[in-house]
Design a protein around this motif. Structure first.
Motif, PDB file in Angstrom:
ATOM      1  N   PHE A 478       0.847  -1.204   0.127  1.00  0.00           N
ATOM      2  CA  PHE A 478       0.041   0.022  -0.184  1.00  0.00           C
ATOM      3  C   PHE A 478       0.934   1.179   0.086  1.00  0.00           C
ATOM      4  CE2 PHE A 478      -2.729  -3.102   1.887  1.00  0.00           C
ATOM      5  CZ  PHE A 478      -3.941  -2.926   1.126  1.00  0.00           C
ATOM      6  N   SER A 479       0.430   2.310  -0.891  1.00  0.00           N
ATOM      7  CA  SER A 479       1.142   3.693  -0.690  1.00  0.00           C
ATOM      8  C   SER A 479      -0.098   4.585  -0.013  1.00  0.00           C
ATOM      9  CB  SER A 479       1.541   4.019  -1.809  1.00  0.00           C
ATOM     10  OG  SER A 479       0.269   4.038  -2.951  1.00  0.00           O
ATOM     11  N   GLY A 480       0.182   5.106   1.023  1.00  0.00           N
ATOM     12  CA  GLY A 480      -0.438   5.934   1.735  1.00  0.00           C
ATOM     13  C   GLY A 480      -0.549   7.535   1.710  1.00  0.00           C
ATOM     14  N   PRO A 481      -1.285   8.124   2.400  1.00  0.00           N
ATOM     15  CA  PRO A 481      -2.389   7.552   3.213  1.00  0.00           C
ATOM     16  C   PRO A 481      -3.492   7.417   2.632  1.00  0.00           C
ATOM     17  CG  PRO A 481      -2.223  10.100   3.567  1.00  0.00           C
ATOM     18  CD  PRO A 481      -0.997   9.708   2.672  1.00  0.00           C
ATOM     19  N   ILE A 482      -4.621   6.609   3.230  1.00  0.00           N
ATOM     20  CA  ILE A 482      -5.917   6.273   2.194  1.00  0.00           C
ATOM     21  C   ILE A 482      -7.009   7.205   3.214  1.00  0.00           C
ATOM     22  CG2 ILE A 482      -7.467   4.771   1.555  1.00  0.00           C
ATOM     23  CD1 ILE A 482      -5.112   2.570   1.485  1.00  0.00           C
ATOM     24  N   LEU A 483      -7.681   8.061   2.788  1.00  0.00           N
ATOM     25  CA  LEU A 483      -8.821   8.749   3.526  1.00  0.00           C
ATOM     26  C   LEU A 483     -10.084   8.396   3.363  1.00  0.00           C
ATOM     27  CD1 LEU A 483      -7.233  12.301   2.728  1.00  0.00           C
ATOM     28  CD2 LEU A 483      -6.573  10.738   4.640  1.00  0.00           C
ATOM     29  N   PRO A 484     -10.851   8.771   4.507  1.00  0.00           N
ATOM     30  CA  PRO A 484     -12.216   8.292   4.351  1.00  0.00           C
ATOM     31  C   PRO A 484     -12.883   9.021   3.289  1.00  0.00           C
ATOM     32  CG  PRO A 484     -11.795   8.746   6.686  1.00  0.00           C
ATOM     33  CD  PRO A 484     -10.372   9.002   5.968  1.00  0.00           C
ATOM     34  N   GLY A 485     -13.895   8.497   2.604  1.00  0.00           N
ATOM     35  CA  GLY A 485     -14.686   8.944   1.378  1.00  0.00           C
ATOM     36  C   GLY A 485     -13.936   8.437   0.082  1.00  0.00           C
ATOM     37  N   LYS A 487     -13.141   6.158  -2.870  1.00  0.00           N
ATOM     38  CA  LYS A 487     -13.508   4.932  -3.525  1.00  0.00           C
ATOM     39  C   LYS A 487     -12.489   4.503  -4.753  1.00  0.00           C
ATOM     40  CE  LYS A 487     -17.667   2.726  -5.617  1.00  0.00           C
ATOM     41  NZ  LYS A 487     -19.134   3.127  -6.231  1.00  0.00           N
ATOM     42  N   SER A 488     -11.946   3.211  -4.425  1.00  0.00           N
ATOM     43  CA  SER A 488     -10.715   2.967  -5.380  1.00  0.00           C
ATOM     44  C   SER A 488     -10.326   1.217  -4.794  1.00  0.00           C
ATOM     45  CB  SER A 488      -9.530   3.645  -5.109  1.00  0.00           C
ATOM     46  OG  SER A 488      -9.132   3.416  -3.536  1.00  0.00           O
ATOM     47  N   GLN A 489      -9.470   1.057  -6.083  1.00  0.00           N
ATOM     48  CA  GLN A 489      -9.082  -0.351  -5.645  1.00  0.00           C
ATOM     49  C   GLN A 489      -8.383  -0.681  -4.566  1.00  0.00           C
ATOM     50  OE1 GLN A 489      -9.884  -3.125  -7.516  1.00  0.00           O
ATOM     51  NE2 GLN A 489      -8.376  -4.479  -6.028  1.00  0.00           N
ATOM     52  N   ARG A 490      -7.455   0.433  -4.095  1.00  0.00           N
ATOM     53  CA  ARG A 490      -6.934   0.361  -2.912  1.00  0.00           C
ATOM     54  C   ARG A 490      -7.428   0.204  -1.617  1.00  0.00           C
ATOM     55  NH1 ARG A 490      -3.087   5.121  -1.202  1.00  0.00           N
ATOM     56  NH2 ARG A 490      -4.854   7.005  -1.286  1.00  0.00           N
ATOM     57  N   VAL A 491      -8.637   0.982  -1.610  1.00  0.00           N
ATOM     58  CA  VAL A 491      -9.750   0.652  -0.472  1.00  0.00           C
ATOM     59  C   VAL A 491     -10.120  -0.563  -0.568  1.00  0.00           C
ATOM     60  CG1 VAL A 491     -11.849   1.717   0.364  1.00  0.00           C
ATOM     61  CG2 VAL A 491     -10.273   3.208  -0.790  1.00  0.00           C
ATOM     62  N   LYS A 492     -10.449  -1.065  -1.767  1.00  0.00           N
ATOM     63  CA  LYS A 492     -11.036  -2.685  -1.704  1.00  0.00           C
ATOM     64  C   LYS A 492      -9.926  -3.460  -1.126  1.00  0.00           C
ATOM     65  CE  LYS A 492     -12.477  -6.271  -4.915  1.00  0.00           C
ATOM     66  NZ  LYS A 492     -12.504  -6.548  -6.355  1.00  0.00           N
ATOM     67  N   CYS A 493      -8.717  -3.047  -1.620  1.00  0.00           N
ATOM     68  CA  CYS A 493      -7.580  -4.104  -0.846  1.00  0.00           C
ATOM     69  C   CYS A 493      -7.353  -3.727   0.620  1.00  0.00           C
ATOM     70  CB  CYS A 493      -6.144  -3.443  -1.561  1.00  0.00           C
ATOM     71  SG  CYS A 493      -6.049  -4.017  -3.362  1.00  0.00           S
ATOM     72  N   LEU A 494      -7.700  -2.644   0.966  1.00  0.00           N
ATOM     73  CA  LEU A 494      -7.379  -2.358   2.461  1.00  0.00           C
ATOM     74  C   LEU A 494      -8.765  -2.998   3.174  1.00  0.00           C
ATOM     75  CD1 LEU A 494      -6.554  -0.705   4.990  1.00  0.00           C
ATOM     76  CD2 LEU A 494      -7.953   0.872   4.140  1.00  0.00           C
ATOM     77  N   GLY A 513     -14.913  -1.306  -1.900  1.00  0.00           N
ATOM     78  CA  GLY A 513     -14.216  -0.423  -2.500  1.00  0.00           C
ATOM     79  C   GLY A 513     -14.427   0.875  -2.133  1.00  0.00           C
ATOM     80  N   TYR A 514     -15.291   1.079  -1.058  1.00  0.00           N
ATOM     81  CA  TYR A 514     -15.762   2.810  -0.623  1.00  0.00           C
ATOM     82  C   TYR A 514     -15.158   2.614   0.871  1.00  0.00           C
ATOM     83  CZ  TYR A 514     -18.365   6.500   1.097  1.00  0.00           C
ATOM     84  OH  TYR A 514     -18.355   7.831   1.514  1.00  0.00           O
ATOM     85  N   TYR A 515     -14.534   3.728   1.188  1.00  0.00           N
ATOM     86  CA  TYR A 515     -14.063   4.157   2.604  1.00  0.00           C
ATOM     87  C   TYR A 515     -15.143   4.867   3.233  1.00  0.00           C
ATOM     88  CZ  TYR A 515     -10.248   4.964   5.873  1.00  0.00           C
ATOM     89  OH  TYR A 515      -9.482   4.886   7.064  1.00  0.00           O
ATOM     90  N   GLY A 516     -15.955   4.018   3.995  1.00  0.00           N
ATOM     91  CA  GLY A 516     -17.280   4.585   4.494  1.00  0.00           C
ATOM     92  C   GLY A 516     -16.864   4.579   6.044  1.00  0.00           C
ATOM     93  N   ASN A 517     -18.168   4.728   7.218  1.00  0.00           N
ATOM     94  CA  ASN A 517     -17.860   4.642   8.287  1.00  0.00           C
ATOM     95  C   ASN A 517     -17.238   3.134   8.927  1.00  0.00           C
ATOM     96  OD1 ASN A 517     -18.695   7.135   8.701  1.00  0.00           O
ATOM     97  ND2 ASN A 517     -20.617   7.131   8.948  1.00  0.00           N
ATOM     98  N   LEU A 518     -18.111   2.065   8.248  1.00  0.00           N
ATOM     99  CA  LEU A 518     -17.877   0.868   8.668  1.00  0.00           C
ATOM    100  C   LEU A 518     -16.059   0.560   8.398  1.00  0.00           C
ATOM    101  CD1 LEU A 518     -20.625  -1.292   7.219  1.00  0.00           C
ATOM    102  CD2 LEU A 518     -20.186  -0.389   9.750  1.00  0.00           C
ATOM    103  N   ILE A 546      -8.409   6.755  10.282  1.00  0.00           N
ATOM    104  CA  ILE A 546      -7.764   7.525   9.172  1.00  0.00           C
ATOM    105  C   ILE A 546      -6.537   6.587   8.869  1.00  0.00           C
ATOM    106  CG2 ILE A 546      -6.778   9.326   7.981  1.00  0.00           C
ATOM    107  CD1 ILE A 546      -8.318  11.103   9.748  1.00  0.00           C
ATOM    108  N   ALA A 547      -6.503   5.992   7.714  1.00  0.00           N
ATOM    109  CA  ALA A 547      -5.339   5.048   7.435  1.00  0.00           C
ATOM    110  C   ALA A 547      -4.083   5.997   6.980  1.00  0.00           C
ATOM    111  CB  ALA A 547      -5.768   4.102   6.197  1.00  0.00           C
ATOM    112  N   ASP A 548      -3.515   6.711   7.960  1.00  0.00           N
ATOM    113  CA  ASP A 548      -2.246   7.323   7.757  1.00  0.00           C
ATOM    114  C   ASP A 548      -1.076   6.539   7.475  1.00  0.00           C
ATOM    115  OD1 ASP A 548      -1.751   6.528  10.145  1.00  0.00           O
ATOM    116  OD2 ASP A 548      -2.432   8.200  11.583  1.00  0.00           O
ATOM    117  N   ASN A 549       0.098   7.486   7.337  1.00  0.00           N
ATOM    118  CA  ASN A 549       1.317   6.855   6.893  1.00  0.00           C
ATOM    119  C   ASN A 549       1.745   5.875   8.002  1.00  0.00           C
ATOM    120  OD1 ASN A 549       1.690   8.379   4.644  1.00  0.00           O
ATOM    121  ND2 ASN A 549       2.636  10.006   5.648  1.00  0.00           N
ATOM    122  N   LEU A 550       1.849   5.939   9.304  1.00  0.00           N
ATOM    123  CA  LEU A 550       2.067   5.065  10.033  1.00  0.00           C
ATOM    124  C   LEU A 550       0.961   3.612  10.183  1.00  0.00           C
ATOM    125  CD1 LEU A 550       3.092   7.049  13.580  1.00  0.00           C
ATOM    126  CD2 LEU A 550       4.606   5.989  12.011  1.00  0.00           C
TER     127      LEU A 550
END
Length: 567
Positions: A478-485, A487-494, A513-518, A546-550
Motif C-alpha cells: 500500500f502507498s498511503g495515506p488512504i482517507l475516508p470517502g 472509492k478505489s481499488q486500494r480501498v478494496k484491498c484495504l 471499495g468505498y471508505y465509509g464509516n464501517l 484514518i489510514a495515515d502513513n504509520l
C-alpha cells in the motif's frame, strides 16, 4: 574410474561426420593393434601399447597387452585365457544385458560403427583397477590420442582377481554414462555421482552377495580407514570410492534402486538429479535429509534404539559398520570451559563423542554464513533421542544437558552442505565450546534456550501468516495515506486486509471499495491493536480511523514480514 576429456569444437565434430561417414572394420582374432593409453595410470607411463585380440564375444573385443601376455609362463597364460573365457560369457550374459536394461544403452554402434565394445588389458599402477577415457569417443582431428572406439581399460592384474567382473561392470557403466549424459542430454555429470553409479553396478549385478573378497568388502575397508572424507569433492583416492559406494548402498536400501537408476536419464546432474529422482519416486526429502540420516547410520547403525528404520543397514554385510568418533572430554571442575576449533569440507561427516558427567552446555559456532548442520544423539537407559541443534542466522547454537551420568551417551555429528558447488575446494571452520555448569545455571540456560526456540517458532508462524495474507488480497503493498470517502481499488484491498484480521477488527467484512464509516471503524480497531507502533509515537491513546502513513507502514510490514526477516 573415469578419465575426463573436455569437449570442444562441437560444430567441427558435426561437420566432420557429414564429410567423413563412419565405416565399420570388424577386428579379427589374433590381430595386433596399437592403442593410445593414459600415461597417468600406465605402469611405465607409456602413451601407447601394442595389444593382441585374444577373445571376442557377441558384445565385446578383449585385447591383451602383447609383450606382457607373451612374457607369462604357460600356466599363467592358460589361467588368463580361461578367465577371459569366463569374463566374455559373463559380459554377454549378465553385465551387458542387465546394465543396459538398468542404466540405458551405450553409444551403439558408436564412433567406430561397431556394436562391440573394446576391453583392453594393460599393465597399470598398483592402485588402478581400470579407467574410461571419454576422449576415445571423438575423432583424432579433435583428440589426436583418441582410439576412436567405445573402449574401457582394465589392469592386467585384474585377470587374476575374483573381482574381475566387478571391474568391467564399473568401467562399462562409465561408457553408458557418456552416451546417456553427454551425447543424449548434452550435460557432463558430476564426477562423484558418475562414480557412484559405477560403484553400485557390481552390487546391482549380484557380485557383492558373496561378501569375502568382493568389491563391496574392499570399499568398506577403504572407507573405514578414513571416514571423514567428502562425498562430493572428488580426489580419486581409495577413500573417495569407499564413501561413494557406502552412500550408494544406503540410497538404494532406503529409497530404492530406481532412485539411482533415474539419475542416469535426468538432464540434471549431481545433487539436483538425486533430488529430482527422489521427488519423482514419491519421497518428500531433499539431499540434506538423506545425507544427515546416512551419517547417523554409519555412526550408530541402530534402528531399534534410535527409533527409525532410516538409521541402520538391513544388509547383513553392512550391519557391523560403525565409524569411530573423536573423543571430547568434559571439563572436570565446576564452571570451567574450553573451546575446540575444527574445519571440514562440504558434505563430510564429523563425529564427536562427549565423555564425562554432570551439567554442561555446548556452544556451536560455524565460521561461515549458512550451511552447517549439527545433530546430537543422546542415549540414557537404552532410550535415545536424535535431533538437530537449532542454529541461528550467524550459525550459532546452544544446547544444555543436566545430570549426565557416566552410563549415558552423547554424540555430535557435524557437516556443512553446499548444493551450489559440489567440487568445493573450500574448508569451513567451526568451533565447539563446552562449559561445565552448576545446576541452577544449567536450568537457566535450558529455559533461555526454550524461550529462544519458541521465539523462532513464532517467527516462522508470522512469516507463514504473511505469505497467506499476500495470496488472499489484491495488493502486495500500500502507498498511503488512504482517507475516508475515497472509492478505489486500494480501498478494496484495504478492506480485504482488514477482513482477514478477524471479526474483532472488521465484523461486517464488506468489500465495496468505498471508505465509509464501517471501514473507518475497522481501521480504528486495527490502530488500537497495534497502538505501540501506530498511536503512541504520536502520543495518541485512541485510533483515528484514518489510514495515515504509520498505519500503512504497519500494514505493509505485516504483509511483507517474511521478506523483512530475509525469509
Amino acid at each position: 574410474m573415469k578419465f575426463y576429456f573436455k569437449k570442444n569444437l562441437f560444430l567441427l565434430f558435426t561437420f566432420l561426420f557429414l564429410i567423413f561417414p563412419l565405416f565399420s572394420f570388424a577386428d579379427n582374432f589374433g590381430q595386433t593393434k596399437s592403442f593410445f593409453v593414459n600415461s597417468d595410470y600406465d605402469l611405465k607411463n607409456r602413451l601407447k601399447v601394442d595389444a593382441i585380440l585374444e577373445k571376442f564375444s557377441n558384445n565385446a573385443y578383449f585385447y591383451l597387452e602383447k609383450d606382457w601376455f607373451y612374457s607369462l609362463p604357460d600356466n599363467q597364460k592358460n589361467e588368463v585365457l580361461n578367465n577371459l573365457d569366463f569374463l566374455s560369457r559373463e559380459f554377454d550374459n549378465n553385465i551387458y544385458p542387465k546394465l543396459t536394461s538398468f542404466y540405458g544403452k551405450e553409444w551403439d554402434p558408436g564412433i567406430d560403427n561397431d556394436s562391440r565394445i573394446t576391453v583392453l588389458f594393460q599393465q597399470m599402477k598398483e592402485e588402478a583397477g581400470g579407467y574410461f577415457n571419454s576422449g576415445d569417443e571423438y575423432l583424432t582431428l579433435q583428440n589426436p590420442n583418441s582410439n576412436q572406439r567405445e573402449i574401457v581399460y582394465l589392469n592386467t592384474k585384474s585377470l587374476f582377481s575374483k573381482r574381475l567382473p566387478s571391474y568391467l561392470a564399473h568401467e562399462f557403466t562409465h561408457l553408458i554414462t557418456f552416451y546417456q549424459k553427454e551425447k543424449l542430454r548434452n550435460v557432463e555429470e558430476d564426477v562423484w555421482l558418475n562414480e557412484l553409479r559405477a560403484e553400485y553396478a557390481p552390487t546391482y549385478l549380484g557380485y557383492d552377495q558373496n561378501y569375502p573378497n568382493s568389491n563391496l568388502q574392499q570399499r568398506i575397508s577403504d572407507f573405514l580407514s578414513n571416514p571423514s572424507v567428502s562425498l562430493t569433492f572428488w580426489e580419486n583416492k581409495r577413500q573417495n570410492y569407499g564413501i561413494i559406494n557406502l552412500f550408494a548402498q544406503y540410497l538404494a536400501e532406503k529409497y530404492g534402486q530406481k532412485v539411482i537408476k533415474d539419475t542416469m536419464q535426468s538432464s540434471k546432474v549431481g545433487i539436483a538429479s538425486i533430488e529430482e529422482s527422489l521427488k519423482n519416486n514419491g519421497f518428500s526429502v531433499d539431499f540434506s535429509d538423506v545425507f544427515r540420516n546416512f551419517l547417523i547410520t554409519i555412526f550408530s547403525n541402530d534402528c531399534d534404539n534410535l527409533g527409525s528404520d532410516l538409521f541402520c543397514f538391513k544388509n547383513e554385510n553392512l550391519k557391523s559398520i560403525k565409524v569411530l568418533p573423536f573423543l571430547i572430554l568434559l571439563p572436570r571442575s565446576e564452571n570451567s570451559e574450553y573451546s575446540l576449533n575444527y574445519f571440514t569440507k562440504s558434505w563430510t561427516g564429523n563425529w564427536y563423542k562427549i565423555a564425562g558427567s554432570g551439567n554442561f552446555q555446548i556452544n556451536f559456532e560455524g565460521k561461515r554464513e549458512g550451511g552447517f548442520q549439527v545433530v546430537y544423539i543422546f542415549c540414557s537407559q537404552n532410550k535415545c533421542k536424535v535431533d538437530n541443534i537449532l542454529l541461528d542466522n550467524l550459525q550459532k547454537g546452544i544446547i544444555s544437558f543436566s545430570n549426565l551420568s557416566p552410563s549415558d551417551s552423547l554424540s555430535l555429528i557435524v557437516f556443512f552442505e553446499n548444493k551450489v558447488k559440489t567440487q568445493d575446494y573450500n574448508v569451513y571452520d567451526f568451533s565447539i565450546k563446552i562449559k561445565n555448569q552448576n545446576e541452577n545455571e544449567a536450568l537457566l540456560e535450558e529455559l533461555l534456550q526454550r524461550v529462544k526456540d519458541l521465539q523462532n517458532q513464532i517467527l516462522q508462524i508470522q512469516i507463514k501468516i504473511s505469505e497467506i495474507l499476500r495470496q488472499k488480497i489484491s495488493c502486495a503493498n500500500f502507498s498511503g495515506p488512504i482517507l475516508p470517502g475515497e472509492k478505489s481499488q486500494r480501498v478494496k484491498c484495504l478492506q480485504e486486509f482488514l477482513k482477514l484480521q478477524g471479526k474483532d477488527i472488521y465484523p461486517e467484512g464488506i468489500i465495496s471499495g468505498y471508505y465509509g464509516n464501517l471501514t473507518k471503524a475497522a481501521v480504528k480497531r486495527f490502530q488500537e491493536r497495534y497502538k505501540e507502533d501506530i498511536l503512541l509515537p504520536r502520543n495518541l491513546l485512541f485510533g483515528t480511523g484514518i489510514a495515515d502513513n504509520l498505519t500503512i507502514q504497519k500494514i505493509n510490514f505485516i504483509l511483507n514480514f517474511g521478506k523483512n526477516q530475509g525469509g
